[in-house]
Scaffold this motif. Sequence first.
Motif, mmCIF file in Angstrom:
data_model
loop_
_atom_site.group_PDB
_atom_site.id
_atom_site.type_symbol
_atom_site.label_atom_id
_atom_site.label_comp_id
_atom_site.label_asym_id
_atom_site.label_seq_id
_atom_site.Cartn_x
_atom_site.Cartn_y
_atom_site.Cartn_z
ATOM 1 N N SER A 69 0.904 -1.214 0.104
ATOM 2 C CA SER A 69 0.073 0.025 0.080
ATOM 3 C C SER A 69 0.788 1.166 -0.111
ATOM 4 C CB SER A 69 -0.957 -0.057 1.464
ATOM 5 O OG SER A 69 -0.036 0.131 2.456
ATOM 6 N N LYS A 70 2.086 1.254 0.504
ATOM 7 C CA LYS A 70 2.947 2.418 0.556
ATOM 8 C C LYS A 70 4.178 2.183 -0.615
ATOM 9 C CE LYS A 70 1.585 3.800 5.037
ATOM 10 N NZ LYS A 70 1.781 3.406 6.260
ATOM 11 N N TYR A 71 4.134 1.346 -1.458
ATOM 12 C CA TYR A 71 5.129 0.852 -2.432
ATOM 13 C C TYR A 71 4.896 1.685 -3.556
ATOM 14 C CZ TYR A 71 7.562 -1.981 -5.544
ATOM 15 O OH TYR A 71 8.514 -2.382 -6.750
ATOM 16 N N GLU A 72 6.045 2.169 -4.107
ATOM 17 C CA GLU A 72 5.873 2.781 -5.485
ATOM 18 C C GLU A 72 7.158 2.824 -6.084
ATOM 19 O OE1 GLU A 72 4.321 6.775 -5.166
ATOM 20 O OE2 GLU A 72 6.332 7.598 -4.705
ATOM 21 N N THR A 73 7.167 2.316 -7.375
ATOM 22 C CA THR A 73 8.385 2.460 -8.354
ATOM 23 C C THR A 73 8.354 3.512 -9.235
ATOM 24 O OG1 THR A 73 8.222 0.011 -8.673
ATOM 25 C CG2 THR A 73 9.732 1.352 -10.289
ATOM 26 N N TYR A 74 9.513 4.292 -9.070
ATOM 27 C CA TYR A 74 9.683 5.579 -9.525
ATOM 28 C C TYR A 74 10.672 5.737 -10.616
ATOM 29 C CZ TYR A 74 10.591 10.599 -9.696
ATOM 30 O OH TYR A 74 10.388 11.886 -10.193
ATOM 31 N N ASP A 75 10.111 6.099 -11.984
ATOM 32 C CA ASP A 75 11.115 6.440 -13.033
ATOM 33 C C ASP A 75 11.942 7.638 -12.871
ATOM 34 O OD1 ASP A 75 12.179 6.856 -15.624
ATOM 35 O OD2 ASP A 75 10.531 5.658 -16.659
ATOM 36 N N THR A 76 13.159 7.483 -12.714
ATOM 37 C CA THR A 76 14.111 8.630 -12.332
ATOM 38 C C THR A 76 14.264 9.212 -13.832
ATOM 39 O OG1 THR A 76 15.983 7.301 -12.786
ATOM 40 C CG2 THR A 76 15.480 7.366 -10.608
ATOM 41 N N LYS A 77 14.198 8.624 -15.241
ATOM 42 C CA LYS A 77 14.445 9.187 -16.031
ATOM 43 C C LYS A 77 12.989 10.252 -16.486
ATOM 44 C CE LYS A 77 17.539 5.737 -17.998
ATOM 45 N NZ LYS A 77 17.385 4.664 -18.784
ATOM 46 N N ALA A 78 12.060 9.692 -16.483
ATOM 47 C CA ALA A 78 10.520 10.447 -16.872
ATOM 48 C C ALA A 78 10.147 11.127 -15.697
ATOM 49 C CB ALA A 78 9.614 9.335 -17.345
#
Length: 152
Positions: A103-112
């Motif tokens: 519920s508190k997890y997210e993958t973050y695209d550092t390029k976009a």
Amino acid sequence: MSTGPASTPPAGPEAKEEAAVLAAYGGMTAEQAKAYRQASEKGTALERYATLDALGQIRNDLTRLKKSGAIVRGGIGHHAQVTALDMTAKTPKASLSDCIDLSKYETYDTKAKKVIPLPTAQPLRYRATATAERWDGRWMVTDINTQGGGSC
């Protein structure tokens, strides 16, 4: 990915060993979280808690993250418990069950510079399993199976 698993306090004559298993698993997940936040195991103590097999699984995840230019933000909640403990084996073994909370997890695209949403079929809470063995007086996680073994 987390600050370590919340766990059910062990009870019974093997409580000390169960607590040690949970501590090793918690240490591994805490170091795993550090690694996923930077898409690298540099500066972590993963090798203290995970054997080459389990470490290989984590390294594969890190390679995929790095290759895609992503990191993990937030965290994964854990509620782990020891489901089996065999102290009579030549190499003592333990099995764990962990309720994973995304519920508190997210993958973050550092390029976009944007969050990559979880797949729509991904449950936010599911059961994962792990195994551990006692080597030279300390517990090490030997295998991690995060493929989801039902809800929790």
